[in-house]
Scaffold this motif. Structure first.
Motif, PDB file in Angstrom:
ATOM      1  N   ARG A  72       0.818  -1.208   0.000  1.00 35.06           N
ATOM      2  CA  ARG A  72       0.000   0.000   0.000  1.00 35.06           C
ATOM      3  C   ARG A  72       0.853   1.259   0.000  1.00 35.06           C
ATOM      4  O   ARG A  72       1.783   1.392   0.792  1.00 35.06           O
ATOM      5  CB  ARG A  72      -0.901   0.010   1.227  1.00 35.06           C
ATOM      6  N   PHE A  84      -2.662   6.972   5.784  1.00 32.54           N
ATOM      7  CA  PHE A  84      -3.834   6.946   4.920  1.00 32.54           C
ATOM      8  C   PHE A  84      -3.431   6.340   3.581  1.00 32.54           C
ATOM      9  O   PHE A  84      -2.466   6.793   2.952  1.00 32.54           O
ATOM     10  CB  PHE A  84      -4.384   8.363   4.708  1.00 32.54           C
ATOM     11  N   ASP A  85      -4.162   5.309   3.157  1.00 31.32           N
ATOM     12  CA  ASP A  85      -3.937   4.659   1.868  1.00 31.32           C
ATOM     13  C   ASP A  85      -4.307   5.652   0.766  1.00 31.32           C
ATOM     14  O   ASP A  85      -5.421   6.170   0.740  1.00 31.32           O
ATOM     15  CB  ASP A  85      -4.803   3.406   1.786  1.00 31.32           C
ATOM     16  N   SER A  88      -7.366   4.391  -1.548  1.00 29.48           N
ATOM     17  CA  SER A  88      -8.717   4.246  -0.992  1.00 29.48           C
ATOM     18  C   SER A  88      -9.096   5.301   0.040  1.00 29.48           C
ATOM     19  O   SER A  88     -10.272   5.458   0.348  1.00 29.48           O
ATOM     20  CB  SER A  88      -8.859   2.872  -0.332  1.00 29.48           C
ATOM     21  N   GLU A  90      -8.340   4.974   3.134  1.00 31.06           N
ATOM     22  CA  GLU A  90      -8.488   4.261   4.411  1.00 31.06           C
ATOM     23  C   GLU A  90      -7.385   4.655   5.389  1.00 31.06           C
ATOM     24  O   GLU A  90      -6.206   4.697   5.037  1.00 31.06           O
ATOM     25  CB  GLU A  90      -8.446   2.752   4.204  1.00 31.06           C
ATOM     26  N   CYS A  91      -7.777   4.937   6.621  1.00 31.01           N
ATOM     27  CA  CYS A  91      -6.821   5.183   7.696  1.00 31.01           C
ATOM     28  C   CYS A  91      -6.454   3.816   8.268  1.00 31.01           C
ATOM     29  O   CYS A  91      -7.322   3.105   8.800  1.00 31.01           O
ATOM     30  CB  CYS A  91      -7.427   6.074   8.776  1.00 31.01           C
ATOM     31  N   LEU A  92      -5.192   3.408   8.148  1.00 36.85           N
ATOM     32  CA  LEU A  92      -4.785   2.066   8.542  1.00 36.85           C
ATOM     33  C   LEU A  92      -4.919   1.826  10.035  1.00 36.85           C
ATOM     34  O   LEU A  92      -5.294   0.731  10.458  1.00 36.85           O
ATOM     35  CB  LEU A  92      -3.358   1.779   8.077  1.00 36.85           C
ATOM     36  N   PRO A  95      -9.680   2.752  10.945  1.00 34.03           N
ATOM     37  CA  PRO A  95     -10.510   2.764   9.735  1.00 34.03           C
ATOM     38  C   PRO A  95     -11.750   3.653   9.819  1.00 34.03           C
ATOM     39  O   PRO A  95     -12.197   4.178   8.797  1.00 34.03           O
ATOM     40  CB  PRO A  95     -10.890   1.297   9.549  1.00 34.03           C
ATOM     41  N   SER A  98     -11.249   7.148   8.209  1.00 36.19           N
ATOM     42  CA  SER A  98     -10.829   7.191   6.809  1.00 36.19           C
ATOM     43  C   SER A  98     -11.362   8.446   6.121  1.00 36.19           C
ATOM     44  O   SER A  98     -12.304   9.074   6.596  1.00 36.19           O
ATOM     45  CB  SER A  98     -11.318   5.935   6.084  1.00 36.19           C
TER      46      SER A  98
END
Length: 115
Positions: A72, A84-85, A88, A90-92, A95, A98
């Protein structure tokens, strides 16, 4: 929360060479701050997520450190360091915190984001 590209309006954000490889910039799209990231130099890719970090409640994600965790590509928030991805949003670590992600592309030498 990737926005639907068929319903989106594409906006020119900046020239690709205005973003230093592996960093981000902030753009204002329809009144919303969006963090736009350029990944790579020889075959660059671009990503866009909300600039607002819900963990710190500050608009700072465009100034975060870009890296990877496994496969990622992520940005680490400059305040509390959550990741953060970029694909996407998304906050790893949390989530539920996010952010939205947006389609982004390079057309010629210009970066475009759909919002």
């Amino acid at each position: 929360m990737h926005r639907d590209t068929q319903l989106a309006n594409w906006t020119a954000v900046c020239r690709l060479d205005e973003i230093v490889p592996d960093t981000g910039v902030c753009a204002l799209l329809n009144g919303r701050q969006v963090a736009v990231f350029r990944i790579g130099d020889i075959e660059p890719r671009v990503f866009a997520i909300d600039n607002y970090d819900p963990n710190s409640q500050a608009a700072v994600l465009s100034r975060g450190l870009v890296g990877s965790i496994g496969e990622r590509i992520v940005v680490a928030s400059p305040i509390y360091k959550q990741h953060f991805d970029l694909a996407s949003g998304e906050c790893l670590e949390a989530p539920a915190q996010s952010v939205a992600s947006y389609p982004a592309r390079i057309d010629g030498a210009v970066v475009w984001v759909a919002a």
